[in-house]
Structure formats: structure tokens, C-alpha cells
Write an enzyme that holds these catalytic residues in place. Sequence first.
Site, PDB file in Angstrom:
ATOM      1  N   HIS A 185       4.371   4.256   3.542  1.00  0.00           N
ATOM      2  CA  HIS A 185       5.154   3.979   2.325  1.00  0.00           C
ATOM      3  C   HIS A 185       6.615   4.428   2.509  1.00  0.00           C
ATOM      4  O   HIS A 185       7.484   3.572   2.597  1.00  0.00           O
ATOM      5  CB  HIS A 185       4.543   4.592   1.053  1.00  0.00           C
TER       6      HIS A 185
ATOM      7  N   ASP B   8      -3.045  -1.998   3.110  1.00  0.00           N
ATOM      8  CA  ASP B   8      -3.345  -0.854   2.246  1.00  0.00           C
ATOM      9  C   ASP B   8      -4.516  -1.079   1.287  1.00  0.00           C
ATOM     10  O   ASP B   8      -5.663  -0.993   1.691  1.00  0.00           O
ATOM     11  CB  ASP B   8      -2.049  -0.466   1.498  1.00  0.00           C
TER      12      ASP B   8
END
Length: 491
Positions: free
Chosen positions: A303, A354
Site C-alpha cells: 500500500h 489484495d
Amino acid sequence: MPTEQASSEQVSFIAWLPDLIYTKGRFERGLALVCDEGGRIARLVSATEFDEATKFAGEVVRLKNRALLPGLVNAHSHAFQRVIRGRTERRTRSHSRDSFWTWREMMYSAAARLTPEDVYDAARMAFLEMALSGITSVGEFHYLHRTPEGVAYDDPNLLAKEVVRAAREIGLRIALLRVAYARSGSQVAPDARQSRFIEAEPQTFLKHVAQLRADFARDETPADNNSAEALAWVGIAPHSIRAVPLDYLREITRFAVAAQLPTHMHIAEQPAEVSACLAEHGRTPVALLDTEGLLSERFTAVHAIHLTPEDVTALAHARAIVCACPTTERNLGDGIVPTDDLFAKGVRVALGTDSHTQIDLLEDARELEYHLRLQKLERNVLAPDDNDAPAALAARLFDCATIEGAQSIGAHESGELVAGQSADFFTVDLDDSSIAGASIDDLLASIVFSNARTSIREVFVGGKQIVAEGQHQGQGEIIENFKALQRRLWQ
Ligand SMILES: [Zn+2]
């Protein structure tokens, strides 16, 4: 071009002859990709060599109307989260405002109920979809370790092995990034819903990592030196600064550095995570890792959205990698990865799907750019300054989905179609409605910005075909089992 190897006549080679091959940053016409019996690319040569079939000892496969590209590398996956797809897109009654944190409640409720067989069925479904979308390697950030009651299974790696079994069945390469998760947070009471993740002591975690590595090494012993790289290997993944105390983090990172293992960690996904780190350590997550000497070229910050300029510089100095997950980040309302700043400092950026709201790594590649367009009201934000070739931006985004991902998860022989690398690749149908009509110069941009998954027809991992004509051979049964799992979980 590499010269022909002396041993080439003694082994069973395969030559693939598509219309176009993407190699060294561009599409080339008239090339053949030759793979050896160990699943490696032996050479790329002129396709005219194969006009007379008798000259070649192996098999010749003509891929008509196809372009052949290196397999995509999905550097961040939580396979089991495939089961909550479609179930979090409504406002929760107990909250006036939904966020990452309310989504997490739903994810925990699923995580708490999965049996080992369920974990396998969910992972197979996620990996099937990856294979169908041209993904050939995955980094699985795996944090389900224990029984729903929080007790270790007889084999503490049972659930990790179920995930790897699923990847093997689909045919994907997998880096099992075994997660360290010690606590709910600093000064936060234990949360029973996290009990399946928790291994409170670093010694326990490291013992389980060592066992998993030994088991994989036994399964993966190559038959001879000619075999291509492993199909499954281990990395470590301290979950986040929130979930791992500093002493624990130091100890397991030291181990990973000594063992040269890829290390992944969720970093600065949400502002609340950064402020909690500031409160506990007086530094941002990246600054903490930097001052502790825990960043390295094998470290991937997943991220890395809420960064300071100093954080970006620290990541660059350490040669650390960032893994952006734009389809998830937009779904969870996380924010935008500052890829322009990262690129400006030379930080490599990989991509991950993800939470599996969507499994389409090319969508992640284009979102990396699109999010910045929306934010800055500009176009071609990530185009390199020193290259105005028509495909320069697309090539940069495509590298994120291939080369950088491979480096992030430790698939050091994947990501490019050049001699010596694993024969991991996919093809697109040049007549697919989403890309038809592209010239050789704008094909890559058509694929990166406009490709539909219907174009993806064949997928190979280590020279072995896992998708043919857009289908995986286990597809029917895998989908039926997954549907049954969803009925059990939610009805
Ligand atoms: Zn994640």
C-alpha cells in the site's frame, strides 16, 4: 540473440511461434520462443528457423493471431477474501459511515468460520481467476494459521499448505508470505476474532517458518540442474506495525535478512495506522523501519499510501519496493498511492489484487495512473520524463505488473521473456474486440489500458500450459465447489 546450446538436440524443446512477442520492452514480429524441458526459455530466435521442421528436434507450436507476453505477477493476495466479494458493498446498519474498518468486520466474520477444506476451495477459486487473467505467480500474504478456537493445528502450517495445494492444482507459482501477527494493536485489548492469526512469540513464528521451508524444500527438490525455478517458496510478512511489536519485528526481520527471504508488510494503508504508529513510536511506519535498519531491497511495503516526502526518500535509499493494490484501495477507500513521487525517486512499484474485489492485474496497472489523473486533473502523469516513445507509459505500468512484482516476491527468474528465465507467459487474441486493430506500436497501450479478460487465451507456467482457449481444465469442478462453499457460509 543467444547462440544455440550444444545440448539442445538431446532434450525435448518446444518452440512457440506467435505473431508477436513482448521482449525487452517492445513487441517483436517474426520471433520464436524456445523452451527447454526444464521449463526455461532457451532462446528467442527468428521464426524462419522453423520453416523446415526437420531441423528442430522438439515440438513446434504455431500460435496464430496471438501476441505472447510475460506472465503477470500478483505480489499481494489474501486468497480467502474471495468469499466476501459482493457482500460488503452495502452500508452496515451499525455504522453511519462505512470505511476500511467496517469492511474488516465482515472479513473477520468470514475468516473465523473457514475450515481447512474451505480455505483450499476459496484459494483455488481465487487462483483460477488469476490464471484466467494471465497471472502466473502470486505472493500470498497468508495470515490464517490456527483453528477458529485459536489453537494450533497438529501441523501449524496446515492452512498455509492448503493454500499452496490450491496454487499447485491451478499451476501457479506461489511465494507463501507467512504472516506474523502478535496483537490487536498497541494498548488495544485482544480481539477474539483475530485469534486464528496470532502467534504471540517470535520463536513460535520462526519455528513454523523453518518447518514450512523444510517441507517445501523436500517437495521442490529439482530433478536435475536443468529444472526451472521453484513453484512454491516461503517469505515472511510481519502483518503491520499495529500487529507486531518492535522487538518481535526486529527479530523476525533479522532472520529474513540472513535467510535472504522476501519480506512484506502492510504499511500506511490508512491514516489511523500512521497516527497509531506516531503515538507508539514517535515516527511514521516507514521512518520507524528506516531508523531501525529494517528496510532493504527484499522489503516490500504493501500500500504505502499515506507517506511523507521523507518516507519516500527512505524507501528509495533502501531500494525497497512498494506494492500498490489500486482495485482494492479504491474499493476500501484507502487513498491513492503516490506513484509519481515514488517513481521520481526511483522506487520500484509492484501490483497486487489484495482483497480480490476484482482479479485483473492490468486493471490495477491502469488504475495506478488513473487515480493520479483524477487527483491531479492531468493525463499521462506516470509517463517517464526521459522517454517519449509511444509505449513508454504503458511499458512502465506493465513492468509493475511483471518485473517489479517478480522482484518483490522473489521470483527472480520470472517477469521477462529472455533466455534463461522461466517460460511463464500468456497470450492475447489479436482479434479480441477490446484490442483488435492495434498496431505493433500501440498494442501494449491497448492491452494495458483497454484489455478485456476475454482476450487472454493461453497461459503457461514453466513451459506447462495451465489455460487453453481461455479455460482451465479444472474450472467446472472448482467453480461448483466454490459455489457450495458460498452457500454453506452465507445461506
Ligand atoms: Zn493486504
